[in-house]
Scaffold this motif. Structure first.
Motif, mmCIF file in Angstrom:
data_model
loop_
_atom_site.group_PDB
_atom_site.id
_atom_site.type_symbol
_atom_site.label_atom_id
_atom_site.label_comp_id
_atom_site.label_asym_id
_atom_site.label_seq_id
_atom_site.Cartn_x
_atom_site.Cartn_y
_atom_site.Cartn_z
ATOM 1 N N MET A 36 25.306 52.602 32.575
ATOM 2 C CA MET A 36 26.390 51.777 33.082
ATOM 3 C C MET A 36 27.727 52.504 32.947
ATOM 4 N N PRO A 37 28.568 52.425 33.965
ATOM 5 C CA PRO A 37 29.880 53.060 33.872
ATOM 6 C C PRO A 37 30.657 52.553 32.663
ATOM 7 N N GLY A 38 31.268 53.484 31.955
ATOM 8 C CA GLY A 38 32.119 53.088 30.838
ATOM 9 C C GLY A 38 31.409 53.018 29.505
ATOM 10 N N ILE A 39 30.071 53.136 29.499
ATOM 11 C CA ILE A 39 29.346 53.089 28.234
ATOM 12 C C ILE A 39 29.251 54.497 27.669
ATOM 13 N N LEU A 40 29.693 54.661 26.445
ATOM 14 C CA LEU A 40 29.705 55.971 25.820
ATOM 15 C C LEU A 40 28.464 56.158 24.979
ATOM 16 N N PRO A 41 28.012 57.400 24.800
ATOM 17 C CA PRO A 41 26.893 57.645 23.903
ATOM 18 C C PRO A 41 27.187 57.077 22.519
ATOM 19 N N VAL A 42 26.157 56.532 21.889
ATOM 20 C CA VAL A 42 26.370 55.850 20.626
ATOM 21 C C VAL A 42 26.467 56.854 19.480
ATOM 22 N N PRO A 43 27.425 56.705 18.576
ATOM 23 C CA PRO A 43 27.492 57.597 17.414
ATOM 24 C C PRO A 43 26.230 57.441 16.569
ATOM 25 N N PRO A 44 25.622 58.529 16.112
ATOM 26 C CA PRO A 44 24.382 58.435 15.345
ATOM 27 C C PRO A 44 24.483 57.529 14.129
ATOM 28 N N ARG A 45 25.664 57.423 13.513
ATOM 29 C CA ARG A 45 25.787 56.621 12.295
ATOM 30 C C ARG A 45 25.525 55.139 12.558
ATOM 31 N N ARG A 46 25.630 54.695 13.806
ATOM 32 C CA ARG A 46 25.427 53.288 14.107
ATOM 33 C C ARG A 46 23.953 52.938 14.262
ATOM 34 N N LEU A 47 23.103 53.939 14.406
ATOM 35 C CA LEU A 47 21.693 53.667 14.601
ATOM 36 C C LEU A 47 21.054 53.065 13.354
ATOM 37 N N LYS A 48 21.423 53.553 12.173
ATOM 38 C CA LYS A 48 20.732 53.130 10.955
ATOM 39 C C LYS A 48 20.911 51.646 10.657
ATOM 40 N N PRO A 49 22.149 51.101 10.636
ATOM 41 C CA PRO A 49 22.261 49.656 10.395
ATOM 42 C C PRO A 49 21.614 48.829 11.500
ATOM 43 N N ALA A 50 21.684 49.317 12.734
ATOM 44 C CA ALA A 50 21.051 48.595 13.838
ATOM 45 C C ALA A 50 19.541 48.547 13.644
ATOM 46 N N LEU A 51 18.952 49.656 13.224
ATOM 47 C CA LEU A 51 17.511 49.697 13.014
ATOM 48 C C LEU A 51 17.084 48.810 11.855
ATOM 49 N N ARG A 52 17.914 48.748 10.809
ATOM 50 C CA ARG A 52 17.598 47.846 9.698
ATOM 51 C C ARG A 52 17.532 46.409 10.191
ATOM 52 N N ASN A 102 25.698 63.174 31.390
ATOM 53 C CA ASN A 102 27.104 63.344 31.049
ATOM 54 C C ASN A 102 27.213 64.483 30.024
ATOM 55 N N THR A 103 28.429 64.818 29.649
ATOM 56 C CA THR A 103 28.635 66.000 28.816
ATOM 57 C C THR A 103 27.927 65.901 27.470
ATOM 58 N N LEU A 104 28.063 64.745 26.807
ATOM 59 C CA LEU A 104 27.475 64.615 25.479
ATOM 60 C C LEU A 104 25.957 64.607 25.531
ATOM 61 N N SER A 105 25.379 63.996 26.554
ATOM 62 C CA SER A 105 23.919 64.051 26.701
ATOM 63 C C SER A 105 23.470 65.479 26.960
ATOM 64 N N LEU A 106 24.245 66.215 27.768
ATOM 65 C CA LEU A 106 23.904 67.602 28.058
ATOM 66 C C LEU A 106 23.936 68.448 26.799
ATOM 67 N N VAL A 107 24.950 68.242 25.961
ATOM 68 C CA VAL A 107 25.077 69.026 24.727
ATOM 69 C C VAL A 107 23.999 68.662 23.727
ATOM 70 N N SER A 108 23.717 67.369 23.571
ATOM 71 C CA SER A 108 22.749 66.917 22.572
ATOM 72 C C SER A 108 21.317 67.002 23.053
ATOM 73 N N ARG A 109 21.112 67.154 24.383
ATOM 74 C CA ARG A 109 19.783 67.148 24.999
ATOM 75 C C ARG A 109 19.057 65.843 24.713
ATOM 76 N N ARG A 110 19.830 64.757 24.740
ATOM 77 C CA ARG A 110 19.259 63.426 24.522
ATOM 78 C C ARG A 110 19.840 62.453 25.538
ATOM 79 N N ASP A 111 19.003 61.610 26.109
ATOM 80 C CA ASP A 111 19.463 60.518 26.956
ATOM 81 C C ASP A 111 19.780 59.352 26.047
#
Length: 331
Positions: A36-52, A102-111
């Motif tokens: 979706m336009p305007g959605i930025l890649p999520v910072p990795p630090r947010r994954l852990k509390p979300a997964l909990r 996008n740039t960050l996905s290209l650098v991280s090689r992650r969608d």
């Protein structure tokens, strides 16, 4: 849904059914399509509390949702699990297919996008394969789906597919129904076979039963962004598998592309079915119907259609195939 989401397909052995008929060529089940336009890649630090939080919400689900030989299907439990799913999506969507990162996905090689913190991630893992991280145990993630429940979507701005289809009127008109959005599905080429997809669907069915899901929805994709070249499959879905009455959903006006491109009597059904992606044919066999209007997703190079599948409308033979209690491939 394109897996129900985005992904590939398979050889035919018994038992019969849509899973036994999936073509190993060209399965791409990204549900739903595009970032979706305007959605930025999520910072990795947010994954852990979300997964909990997701783990708390899934208490009662077994750790392993199913097994066939060395393949296991389960939900992601850690940030590493999610990152492996994102890497797999990148390999399929951006390296194999024509998606534009996008740039960050290209650098991280992650969608990746913000929805990754809201969703459960279904994984198929091959424990006989070399691990994703050399020297680490755990096997290789070879297939994935992304699952977003209504109660979570409503707390965080709605479903992802709302960027393409007017799903809110559908949801508000069914206040007693519990919706699940399926998306971002993909499978490595070597695993586009009956066993892998059986496990993905077994995992989804187990999840649906556990969370008492009433309706599944999501976008499925046809390759290409020129609707005139997709006139036959689009017209077939428009005339022969429309979501009608209370289940009708229309593409948002600014993105609406008519699917009524050939008169009903001019649709060659056999040729249309041959032109449909295997995943969409699978949905048809399950009993799904399709929204009004297609949407072009330029980032992923696809034309999307909305799949709507009330659980009560699933073909009885597929419920029997996986088991009313999802016991067929239970570990």
């Amino acid at each position: 849904m394109q897996g129900f989401g985005q992904g590939p397909q398979m050889p035919t052995t018994t038992p019969k059914g849509f899973l036994a008929k999936i073509d190993p060529r060209g399965w791409s089940g990204r549900l739903p399509g595009g970032i979706m336009p305007g959605i930025l890649p999520v910072p990795p630090r947010r994954l852990k509390p979300a997964l909990r939080q997701r783990r708390l919400e899934n208490i009662g689900l077994p750790m392993t949702l199913g097994r066939i030989g060395s393949l296991e299907v389960r939900l992601a439990q850690t940030a590493k699990d999610v990152k492996q799913a994102q890497k797999l999506r990148y390999r399929v969507f951006y390296e194999e297919m024509a998606a534009i990162p996008n740039t960050l996905s290209l650098v991280s090689r992650r969608d990746r996008d913000e929805y990754d913190t809201l969703c459960d991630h279904l994984l198929v893992i091959d424990h006989a394969a070399a691990p994703d991280v050399p020297g680490k145990p755990g096997g290789q993630v070879v297939g994935t789906y992304r699952l977003l429940r209504q109660e979570i979507a409503e707390r965080h701005g709605g479903f992802y597919s709302a960027s393409e289809y007017a799903v809110e009127p559908l949801i508000t008109s069914h206040p007693g129904k519990n919706f699940l959005e399926l998306g971002r599905s993909c499978v490595l080429p070597a695993y586009r076979n009956k066993r892998t997809v059986e496990l993905l669907w077994h995992g989804i069915w187990t999840y649906v039963l556990h969370h008492k899901i009433d309706v599944m929805l999501g976008c499925a994709s046809l390759e290409g962004t020129e609707p005139s070249r997709l006139a036959l499959p689009l017209a077939f879905l428009h005339h022969h598998a429309p979501a009608e009455g209370e289940w009708r959903v229309k593409a948002v006006p600014e993105r609406y592309i008519s699917m009524n491109r050939i008169a009903r009597e001019g649709v060659d059904v056999k040729r249309a079915l041959q032109a449909l992606p295997p995943l969409i044919k699978g949905y048809l066999r399950l009993g799904a119907s399709f929204g009004d209007g297609a949407v072009i997703d330029h980032q992923f190079g696809t034309t999307d259609v909305l799949v709507v599948l009330p659980v009560e409308k699933i073909n009885a033979r597929y419920v029997e195939h996986f088991g009313a209690g999802a016991e067929r491939h239970a570990a």
